[in-house]
Design a protein around this motif. Structure first.
Motif, short mmCIF file in Angstrom:
data_model
loop_
_atom_site.label_atom_id
_atom_site.label_comp_id
_atom_site.label_asym_id
_atom_site.label_seq_id
_atom_site.Cartn_x
_atom_site.Cartn_y
_atom_site.Cartn_z
N THR A 66 0.99 -1.12 0.37
CA THR A 66 0.15 0.24 -0.20
C THR A 66 1.08 1.14 0.03
O THR A 66 0.31 1.81 -0.78
CB THR A 66 -0.90 0.17 0.91
N LEU A 67 1.62 1.10 0.58
CA LEU A 67 2.69 2.39 1.24
C LEU A 67 4.03 2.97 -0.39
O LEU A 67 3.69 3.74 -0.24
CB LEU A 67 3.80 2.23 2.30
N GLN A 68 3.72 1.52 -0.97
CA GLN A 68 4.95 2.22 -1.95
C GLN A 68 4.15 1.71 -3.37
O GLN A 68 4.09 3.04 -4.29
CB GLN A 68 6.14 0.74 -2.75
N LEU A 69 2.98 1.80 -3.32
CA LEU A 69 1.84 2.07 -4.59
C LEU A 69 1.93 3.33 -4.55
O LEU A 69 0.59 3.67 -5.41
CB LEU A 69 0.61 0.90 -4.74
N GLY A 70 1.21 3.78 -2.74
CA GLY A 70 0.66 4.65 -2.84
C GLY A 70 2.16 5.93 -3.27
O GLY A 70 1.81 7.62 -4.08
N VAL A 71 3.57 5.47 -2.98
CA VAL A 71 4.09 6.25 -3.19
C VAL A 71 4.30 6.55 -4.71
O VAL A 71 4.75 7.73 -5.43
CB VAL A 71 5.99 5.84 -2.34
N ALA A 72 3.86 5.86 -5.55
CA ALA A 72 4.61 5.71 -7.22
C ALA A 72 3.29 6.48 -7.33
O ALA A 72 3.55 6.79 -8.78
CB ALA A 72 4.32 4.01 -7.82
N THR A 73 2.02 6.73 -7.00
CA THR A 73 0.82 7.27 -7.45
C THR A 73 1.06 9.27 -6.93
O THR A 73 1.02 10.26 -8.21
CB THR A 73 -0.12 7.21 -6.82
N ALA A 74 2.24 9.35 -5.89
CA ALA A 74 2.41 10.53 -6.09
C ALA A 74 3.47 11.14 -7.11
O ALA A 74 2.78 12.31 -7.32
CB ALA A 74 2.78 10.54 -4.32
N LEU A 75 4.14 10.43 -7.08
CA LEU A 75 5.18 11.12 -8.07
C LEU A 75 4.52 11.07 -9.24
O LEU A 75 5.26 11.64 -9.85
CB LEU A 75 6.15 9.24 -7.93
N LEU A 76 3.66 10.33 -9.91
CA LEU A 76 2.99 10.10 -11.34
C LEU A 76 2.53 11.68 -11.19
O LEU A 76 2.00 12.43 -12.16
CB LEU A 76 2.57 9.19 -11.46
N ALA A 77 1.48 11.83 -10.35
CA ALA A 77 0.40 12.80 -10.10
C ALA A 77 1.54 14.05 -10.56
O ALA A 77 1.35 14.94 -11.21
CB ALA A 77 -0.55 12.69 -8.49
N LEU A 78 2.59 14.18 -9.70
CA LEU A 78 3.43 15.07 -9.74
C LEU A 78 4.10 15.54 -10.89
O LEU A 78 4.08 16.72 -11.33
CB LEU A 78 4.25 15.43 -8.22
N LEU A 79 4.52 14.78 -11.46
CA LEU A 79 5.15 14.00 -13.15
C LEU A 79 3.87 15.25 -14.11
O LEU A 79 4.29 16.09 -15.06
CB LEU A 79 5.69 13.15 -13.74
N ALA A 80 2.73 14.40 -13.69
CA ALA A 80 1.42 14.65 -14.54
C ALA A 80 0.89 16.81 -14.67
O ALA A 80 0.93 16.60 -15.36
CB ALA A 80 0.07 14.07 -14.66
N VAL A 81 1.65 17.04 -12.93
CA VAL A 81 1.26 18.41 -13.04
C VAL A 81 2.25 19.15 -13.68
O VAL A 81 2.52 19.95 -14.64
CB VAL A 81 1.16 18.83 -11.84
#
Length: 346
Positions: free
Chosen positions: A38-53
């Motif tokens: 859960t933590l690892q996937l949350g980190v990946a989601t946050a990284l991709l969200a920042l990159l998308a922005v």
């Protein structure tokens, strides 16, 4: 450009092996594989969200409600693969676990190509592809049958109150056999209950098989919303929600320990790299599959995955127990690579 695509597939395969290895540190810190996932996937989601922005692609999210429902389900594969890696790597070793993933990936990708599933262009079966698939199957069989207990340096010493056969207890030759709590050798897995060795092997094959399917589904989603970074972000949002629900259910039924975040302070910095590796792999695969084909993409990624796993195993990198490359394991690795190359070249 084609050569760049091929090299990218090989590189992200190496990242896949690193991801599974560093996630063990996250699991050790958190105390439950489901919390670590859960933590690892949350980190990946946050990284991709920042990159998308950052690249101005976040607006493509508004297109998600209008896409076919199954195009949004690619993220379901990530929690299964990540959690399986955390469970299998200490039990079977990096090379054997990755070999099972390879087997699942190879045969699933062949199915996608041969039957034209999930929008993948259909490709005929050739002699080279058939021989490559058989070589992969033979390779993982040799690796599993040649598996030996992991060895750690004698400096680790006996665990407090340790007894023969417990973690850290010295054995012949000044080494220690790592056996629990996640049993290392296949024999130990059989004695430890749970799934048993056959169950762990099946889990590894299934976890590998879902990765090419994930790539194909995410490729379909990319056609809908056009932005690769946003596609990957949506996939990881689905993945994070899925594993979080699984974690909550297991906590409610007392099937897994409560995550302990205090251990994250003592985790090595590279224990956080799993999220970045996962994001890079998922984004690369759904970009590459429509361009060079599912079988070729998987052939190259699994080659990189196997070579990196063999190096990690042989030298005990990333704090994993050391498993020297014996002749049978080297033979199995060679068969896996030959099989991958045969599929790629044909």
């Amino acid at each position: 450009m084609h050569a760049l695509f091929l090299a990218s597939a090989l590189l992200v395969g190496c990242l896949l092996a690193v991801q599974a290895s560093v996630n063990l540190q996250l699991n050790k810190a958190v105390g439950t594989p489901y919390g670590a996932s859960t933590l690892q996937l949350g980190v990946a989601t946050a990284l991709l969200a920042l990159l998308a922005v950052a690249v101005g692609a976040i607006g493509a999210v508004r297109l998600a409600p209008g896409v076919p429902f199954w195009h949004l389900l690619g993220g379901l594969a990530s929690p299964l693969y990540i959690t399986s890696g955390i469970l299998l790597f200490p039990r079977l070793g990096a090379l054997a676990a990755a070999g099972l993933f390879v087997t699942g990936q190879m045969f699933a990708s062949l199915g996608l190509d041969l039957f034209g599933l999930f929008g993948i262009a259909r490709k005929p079966l050739s002699v080279g592809i058939a021989l490559g698939a058989l070589a992969v199957l033979a390779g993982i069989t040799v690796i599993i049958r040649g598996q030996r207990p992991a060895q750690t340096p004698p400096a680790a010493g006996p665990a407090p109150g340790g007894a023969p056969g417990t973690p850290g207890t010295p054995v012949r030759g000044g080494t220690a056999t790592v056996t629990a709590p996640a049993a290392t050798a296949p024999a130990a897995v059989r004695r430890s209950g749970g799934l048993g060795q056959g169950g762990w092997i099946l889990l590894g094959i299934v976890a590998g098989a879902v990765l090419p399917v994930q790539g194909a589904v995410n490729a379909a989603l990319r056609k809908d919303i056009h932005e690769p970074v946003t596609t990957a972000m949506i996939s990881f949002i689905v993945a994070t929600i899925t594993i979080a629900v699984v974690l909550l259910v297991l906590l409610a039924t007392r099937r897994t320990p409560r995550p302990q975040l205090g251990g994250l302070r003592t985790m090595p910095w590279w224990g956080w790299l799993g999220g970045a590796c996962a994001a890079a792999y998922v984004t690369a695969t759904f970009t590459l599959i429509p361009t060079i084909g599912a079988a070729t993409t998987v052939a190259l990624t699994v080659t990189g995955q196997q070579v990196a796993s063999a190096v990690i195993d042989n030298y005990g990198f990333l704090r994993l127990p050391r498993r020297p490359l014996t002749a049978p394991r080297l033979s199995g690795l060679a068969l896996l690579i030959v099989g991958s190359v045969l599929v790629q070249l044909t």
